[in-house]
Write a protein that holds these residues in place. Structure first.
Motif, PDB file in Angstrom:
ATOM      1  N   ALA A 118       0.831  -1.209   0.000  1.00  0.00           N
ATOM      2  CA  ALA A 118       0.000   0.000   0.000  1.00  0.00           C
ATOM      3  C   ALA A 118       0.866   1.260   0.000  1.00  0.00           C
ATOM      4  CB  ALA A 118      -0.934  -0.009   1.203  1.00  0.00           C
ATOM      5  N   THR A 160       2.861   1.609  -3.283  1.00  0.00           N
ATOM      6  CA  THR A 160       1.951   2.035  -4.349  1.00  0.00           C
ATOM      7  C   THR A 160       1.690   3.530  -4.251  1.00  0.00           C
ATOM      8  OG1 THR A 160       0.895  -0.135  -4.452  1.00  0.00           O
ATOM      9  CG2 THR A 160      -0.347   1.719  -5.336  1.00  0.00           C
ATOM     10  N   ALA A 204      -4.468   4.935  -1.162  1.00  0.00           N
ATOM     11  CA  ALA A 204      -3.546   3.813  -0.918  1.00  0.00           C
ATOM     12  C   ALA A 204      -2.730   4.052   0.341  1.00  0.00           C
ATOM     13  CB  ALA A 204      -2.631   3.616  -2.119  1.00  0.00           C
TER      14      ALA A 204
END
Length: 187
Positions: free
Chosen positions: A36, A39, A164
């Motif tokens: 996460a 990203t 994210a």
């Protein structure tokens, strides 16, 4: 098994079998948190959009929106990058940390570092969220115009990166709670 009958375990294999799932839960959460935050880092760091805007009918201006133009977004990228590295480092410590003699100190340091990373990512998310809101609505009092009506893709990608990162923050928060619980159970 001895633990089910309320007796002490006879060998270390039974004790290790009981305590390992929590360790693997933290490792899995760290891997998901890593994905996460990495990203969020990559999406925001590669966020760029160029548009030609007509100022007057014969005059047009080409403008580029980049994440580097905003210090809050730069801080967001750095904070999520550090969180990604922290998760990788903690995964390595999990697998090779048995070589350390003092487990108590290791658990304390992991819990403290986890709390520091939660604070860092939280502040980066807050700064980027504020700038996203400013880009979306502007500020009429300061005479700052909104930009998301002109750079839609840029704002959409930044919003995706922020989402994210908040997901990564949620996982980091759960990891921190589990690290503290693991530390308290040791005592």
């Amino acid at each position: 098994m001895a633990l089910e009958n309320g007796q002490k375990p006879e060998d270390r294999a039974e004790l290790a079998a009981v305590t390992k799932p929590t360790d693997w839960t933290i490792v899995v959460l760290r891997v998901v948190g890593f994905f996460a935050t990495v990203t969020a880092t990559v999406v925001m760091a590669s966020n760029k959009e160029t548009k030609s805007l007509v100022v007057a009918p014969p005059i047009s201006v080409t403008l580029t929106a980049k994440f580097q133009h905003n210090p809050a977004n730069v801080y967001f990228v750095i904070a999520n990058g550090i969180a990604s590295l922290h998760n990788v480092f903690m995964i390595v410590v999990h697998f090779f940390g048995d070589k350390f003699k003092d487990k108590g100190l290791q658990l304390v340091m992991v819990a403290v570092l986890d709390m520091m990373i939660v604070a860092l990512v939280s502040s980066g998310d807050g700064a980027a969220t504020f700038m996203a809101e400013l880009g979306k609505k502007g500020n009429s009092h300061a005479r700052w115009n909104k930009i998301c009506d002109k750079f839609e893709k840029y704002c959409d990608r930044a919003g995706g990166a922020i989402i994210a990162s908040y997901i990564g923050l949620l996982f980091l928060l759960v990891i921190t709670v589990l690290s503290i619980i693991k530390l308290l159970k040791r005592n």
